[in-house]
Design a protein around this motif. Structure first.
Motif, short mmCIF file in Angstrom:
data_model
loop_
_atom_site.label_atom_id
_atom_site.label_comp_id
_atom_site.label_asym_id
_atom_site.label_seq_id
_atom_site.Cartn_x
_atom_site.Cartn_y
_atom_site.Cartn_z
N CYS A 144 42.59 31.42 37.01
CA CYS A 144 42.83 31.29 37.93
C CYS A 144 41.84 32.46 38.01
CB CYS A 144 43.61 31.03 39.12
SG CYS A 144 44.06 29.16 39.20
N LYS A 145 40.63 32.61 38.89
CA LYS A 145 39.85 34.01 38.90
C LYS A 145 39.59 34.41 39.99
CE LYS A 145 35.94 30.53 37.68
NZ LYS A 145 34.94 29.50 37.94
N GLU A 146 39.84 35.90 39.52
CA GLU A 146 39.34 36.89 41.16
C GLU A 146 38.78 36.39 41.54
OE1 GLU A 146 40.12 41.65 41.15
OE2 GLU A 146 39.01 40.91 39.12
N GLU A 147 37.62 35.99 41.80
CA GLU A 147 36.79 35.76 42.84
C GLU A 147 37.63 34.87 44.12
OE1 GLU A 147 33.93 32.21 40.99
OE2 GLU A 147 33.91 34.48 39.92
N ASN A 148 38.52 34.33 43.40
CA ASN A 148 39.17 33.03 44.30
C ASN A 148 40.55 33.55 44.65
OD1 ASN A 148 36.98 31.43 43.99
ND2 ASN A 148 38.11 30.18 41.87
N SER A 149 40.48 34.82 44.97
CA SER A 149 42.06 35.54 44.76
C SER A 149 43.55 34.83 44.14
CB SER A 149 42.69 35.29 46.25
OG SER A 149 41.62 35.80 47.47
N PHE A 150 42.92 34.94 42.87
CA PHE A 150 43.36 34.23 40.80
C PHE A 150 44.72 33.08 41.71
CE2 PHE A 150 43.60 38.88 41.09
CZ PHE A 150 42.90 39.31 39.97
N THR A 316 40.03 47.81 40.63
CA THR A 316 39.14 47.37 41.77
C THR A 316 40.83 46.33 42.06
OG1 THR A 316 38.10 45.15 40.19
CG2 THR A 316 36.95 47.11 41.05
N CYS A 317 40.75 46.42 43.64
CA CYS A 317 42.01 45.49 43.90
C CYS A 317 42.25 44.54 45.66
CB CYS A 317 42.41 46.95 44.25
SG CYS A 317 44.55 46.00 44.28
N VAL A 326 50.55 44.11 43.93
CA VAL A 326 49.15 44.06 43.53
C VAL A 326 48.83 43.76 42.54
CG1 VAL A 326 48.40 45.24 45.75
CG2 VAL A 326 48.73 46.44 43.35
N TYR A 327 47.79 43.32 41.89
CA TYR A 327 46.94 42.80 40.58
C TYR A 327 45.56 43.28 40.44
CZ TYR A 327 47.06 39.99 36.22
OH TYR A 327 46.84 39.51 35.30
N PRO A 328 45.76 44.56 40.40
CA PRO A 328 44.67 45.22 40.29
C PRO A 328 43.49 44.59 38.99
CG PRO A 328 45.94 47.26 39.69
CD PRO A 328 46.38 45.68 40.51
N SER A 329 41.96 45.14 38.87
CA SER A 329 41.32 44.66 37.42
C SER A 329 41.04 46.40 37.03
CB SER A 329 40.44 43.87 38.19
OG SER A 329 38.98 44.03 36.80
N CYS A 330 41.46 46.74 35.32
CA CYS A 330 40.58 47.81 34.91
C CYS A 330 40.12 47.26 34.03
CB CYS A 330 42.08 48.29 33.95
SG CYS A 330 42.57 47.13 33.05
N ALA A 331 38.80 46.14 34.68
CA ALA A 331 37.78 46.03 33.60
C ALA A 331 36.84 46.99 33.47
CB ALA A 331 36.56 44.78 33.78
N GLY A 332 36.55 47.91 34.55
CA GLY A 332 35.63 49.13 34.45
C GLY A 332 36.59 50.18 34.16
N PRO A 372 41.39 41.72 32.24
CA PRO A 372 41.67 42.59 32.05
C PRO A 372 42.15 43.28 33.45
CG PRO A 372 39.69 42.92 32.33
CD PRO A 372 39.89 41.96 32.15
N ASN A 373 44.31 43.16 33.68
CA ASN A 373 44.55 43.49 34.72
C ASN A 373 45.78 44.04 34.93
OD1 ASN A 373 42.89 41.33 35.26
ND2 ASN A 373 43.21 41.74 37.50
#
Length: 406
Positions: A144-150, A316-317, A326-332, A372-373
């Motif tokens: 499920c995509k982060e852009e859809n709030s997972f 980003t979270c 919370v399930y933040p992204s660490c892609a950065g 990556p989260n």
């Protein structure tokens, strides 16, 4: 030849419990560790619930009970489903187990045959796939995509269903993301399921009462009554009532499934603790007003953690609707290098770096099926959370180089 059963090679130990164990080990060694891995509220069990347990002991309610729950607790669960979810059940449709985990496990063991597929939206609670494997089923992850709030989208659900699909598991609010489905979002999913009468719905509503900003919780059989006969609605007292150690979960659903679950339980644990059952009945029947101030505290913590994580370089979270995660992204930060010269190649590398460099323990997104989260539990004090987030900010600031995502 090993004495260990082959089925254990299919599964792994719970990653979240492993993090908690590692935190305890490091603390015992004298390390200053902030553990954000445990999904356990820091509030104590309300006194009226503890008093009910004491009364039960004083009254001699210390014997075996019916395998899958006392009549008193089943009646409290029936009333709860009617009051909160507009769902009507009778005692033969209610199962009580030793925590929500056992109820889920019993349900899968009682219904899944080899080759049956269980659809599991990712990120997911770590135990869903492994319990499916123990039941000799096939877990099918739906990213499920982060852009859809997972959150699972109807077209993604439609595309994943096959003739072998037995169950779809819906967890709202979610562990690990905290995301929750609105009525309209849930209706879009149930509309898909109506077209596939061979698919059953297993809901994990454990975080039902932990929602914020006026969000209205709903559950599939409430949203679409036509799914009532093929929905198992699972809940428990662990999270909302701060009763994790009491180990009481429950479910309402079709009589044949409930009966089969009782058969499984009769040959494993038998009944849950009689004392815990008395306490759970008091929790469900009692004054629910204590929930609001606790939710206010969780909301405040959520807001602080989301802000501070978004202020960390490379993190980003999104702000979730419920639970205490919370399930933040660490892609950065993927591709950057630690001060010690080690490259961050994955979310597991990143959480290892946080633990080693700053003493902050989180759980890598890989454990929940989506990277990556990483997952943070904010079920602890604001002071501790603030310090943890400052350490995460410091760790991110110390990384060198350019991230792959950039």
């Amino acid at each position: 030849m090993s004495i260990i059963a082959d089925r254990l090679s299919r599964i792994k130990p719970s990653p979240t419990l492993a993090v908690t164990s590692r935190v305890n080990e490091l603390k015992a060694q004298g390390r200053d560790i902030i553990g954000l891995g445990a999904g356990e509220p820091d509030f104590d069990t309300p006194d009226f619930i503890k008093d009910a347990a004491k009364t039960a002991m004083d009254n001699g309610q210390t014997k075996y009970t019916n395998v899958d729950g006392t009549p008193e607790l089943k009646d409290a669960i029936i009333e709860k489903f009617k009051r909160d979810n507009a769902l009507t059940y009778e005692r033969a449709q209610i199962s009580v187990g030793t925590g929500g985990k056992q109820v889920l496990y019993n349900a899968l063991m009682a219904t899944v045959n080899p080759g049956d597929e269980v659809l599991i939206p990712a990120p997911y609670w770590v135990s869903y796939p492994d319990m499916t494997l123990l039941a000799e089923g096939t877990p099918v992850s739906i990213p499920c995509k982060e852009e859809n709030s997972f959150k699972l989208q109807p077209e993604e659900l439609e595309a994943a269903i096959t003739p072998k699909t037995k169950w779809v598991i819906i967890n709202s609010p979610s562990n690990p993301t905290g995301g929750a489905y609105s009525w309209d979002e849930m209706k879009a999913l149930t509309d898909v399921l109506l077209k596939h009468p061979h698919v059953y719905v297993m809901t994990d509503d454990m975080y039902e009462h932990l929602v914020y900003d006026g969000f209205k919780f709903c559950t599939p059989a409430e949203v679409e009554p036509k799914l009532y006969d093929r929905t198992l609605t699972i809940n428990g007292v662990s999270k909302s009532y701060s009763m994790t150690g009491w180990r009481i979960g429950y479910a309402g659903g079709p009589k044949d499934i409930i009966k089969a679950m009782a058969k499984i339980q009769s040959q494993s644990t038998s009944n849950p603790s009689s004392i815990s059952q008395a306490a759970a009945a008091a929790a469900l029947n009692g004054d629910q007003s204590f929930l609001a101030p606790r939710n206010d505290a969780f909301k405040s913590r959520r807001d602080m953690v989301v802000k501070m994580l978004n202020d960390a370089d490379g993190i980003t979270c999104i702000k979730p609707e419920g639970a205490f995660y919370v399930y933040p992204s660490c892609a950065g930060v993927i591709g950057k290098t630690t001060p010690e010269g080690k490259k961050i190649e994955s979310d597991e590398d990143f959480v290892t770096y946080l633990l080693e460099s700053e003493g902050v323990a989180c759980v890598q997104g890989e454990a929940f099926g989506l990277s990556p989260n990483f997952r943070i539990s904010y079920a602890t004090s604001e002071d501790i959370l603030s310090e943890a987030c400052k350490r995460i900010q410091s760790a991110c600031a110390a990384l060198q180089g350019v991230a792959k995502a950039a």
